[in-house]
Design an enzyme around this catalytic site. Structure first.
Site, PDB file in Angstrom:
ATOM      1  N   HIS A 225       0.861  -1.186   0.000  1.00 24.98           N
ATOM      2  CA  HIS A 225       0.000   0.000   0.000  1.00 24.98           C
ATOM      3  C   HIS A 225       0.894   1.231   0.000  1.00 24.98           C
ATOM      4  O   HIS A 225       1.739   1.390   0.882  1.00 24.98           O
ATOM      5  CB  HIS A 225      -0.908   0.005   1.228  1.00 24.98           C
ATOM      6  CG  HIS A 225      -1.609   1.310   1.460  1.00 24.98           C
ATOM      7  ND1 HIS A 225      -2.273   1.990   0.455  1.00 24.98           N
ATOM      8  CD2 HIS A 225      -1.740   2.077   2.578  1.00 24.98           C
ATOM      9  CE1 HIS A 225      -2.795   3.105   0.950  1.00 24.98           C
ATOM     10  NE2 HIS A 225      -2.471   3.186   2.225  1.00 24.98           N
TER      11      HIS A 225
ATOM     12  N   TYR B  65       1.733  -4.902 -20.062  1.00 19.57           N
ATOM     13  CA  TYR B  65       2.242  -5.221 -18.726  1.00 19.57           C
ATOM     14  C   TYR B  65       1.345  -4.710 -17.621  1.00 19.57           C
ATOM     15  O   TYR B  65       1.314  -5.289 -16.534  1.00 19.57           O
ATOM     16  CB  TYR B  65       3.686  -4.731 -18.571  1.00 19.57           C
ATOM     17  CG  TYR B  65       4.645  -5.715 -19.191  1.00 19.57           C
ATOM     18  CD1 TYR B  65       5.126  -6.802 -18.469  1.00 19.57           C
ATOM     19  CD2 TYR B  65       5.009  -5.594 -20.531  1.00 19.57           C
ATOM     20  CE1 TYR B  65       5.967  -7.732 -19.045  1.00 19.57           C
ATOM     21  CE2 TYR B  65       5.853  -6.525 -21.117  1.00 19.57           C
ATOM     22  CZ  TYR B  65       6.327  -7.590 -20.368  1.00 19.57           C
ATOM     23  OH  TYR B  65       7.155  -8.518 -20.947  1.00 19.57           O
TER      24      TYR B  65
END
Length: 233
Positions: free
Chosen positions: A93, A120
């Site tokens: 995070h 990607y």
């Protein structure tokens, strides 16, 4: 890998993210699930650039602290993603600039925050969901993540930042970086009518790489385009 090596790996990746400006000050946190069901997680009010492996919080399977400093207050959002996404072994995070900026734009679809811009992005992140704003540490944010039912490995918290799961720590870090770079691309190209990947090109990636995309129709219903959770994407 030994717990000592895992602790060192968390510190190595965390420092790399910090030194490249992907999460400033004492923001951001990283967690890693251990084989016994416990966790390693970065401490509260700790800069990701200056972590001490020995002081990383060690929690047992019930979430009780066993050793190290007090853990991040964002434990509930990590727990929600682990509980709903069975393949998740690590979560990153951050408060990365471009990903946070993306959450504030009016046109963002909460079911697919970014269009299919690069292969990607799809391979590492799949699609990214947007969760409404909640104050940091609010238990309601974990309810919102649980409401996604594990369909997404990458989630953006409005006005806050990304939460990304992977089947390894490396995969979670790489996917978070890919999300940030794709958000940056989107902001650079916004209003310029860029060419995104075609549905046929997306379908090819799904077929060849087993990409998991929680597709949705204009009726607002979610449908799993591929039933494989796979690859930590």
């Amino acid at each position: 890998m030994s717990e000592t090596k895992l602790r060192e790996s968390i510190c190595m990746f965390a420092r790399s993210l910090f030194e490249r400006g992907l999460t400033p000050g004492s923001s951001g946190n990283i967690s890693l699930r251990l084989d016994d069901g416990g966790w390693l997680v970065t401490p509260t009010n700790a800069s990701l650039g200056f972590l001490d492996p020995a002081r990383i919080s060690r929690l047992d399977a019930a979430g009780r602290i066993v050793s190290g400093d007090a853990p991040t207050k964002e434990i509930p959002l990590h727990q929600a993603l682990y509980d709903t996404r069975s393949t998740a072994k690590a979560i990153v995070h951050l408060h990365s600039t471009h990903a946070v900026a993306l959450t504030m734009l009016p046109e963002i679809d909460p079911r697919a925050v970014l269009p299919p811009m690069t292969p990607y992005y799809l391979m590492r992140c799949g699609q990214t969901a947007l969760v409404p704003y909640y104050r940091p540490g609010d238990p309601a944010v974990s309810d919102a993540i649980r409401g996604l039912a594990g369909r997404y490995s990458s989630v953006l918290l409005a006005n806050h930042g990304p939460v990304v799961a992977g089947d390894t720590l490396e995969a979670a870090v790489f996917a978070t970086e890919e999300l940030e770079e794709t958000a940056r691309l989107y902001l650079l190209l916004r209003g310029l009518n860029p060419r995104y990947l075609s549905p046929e090109q997306v379908a090819d990636l799904v077929k060849v790489f087993g990409v998991s995309l929680p597709a949705h129709d204009h009726d607002g219903h979610d449908h799993d385009r591929h039933d494989h959770e796979g690859h930590g994407h």
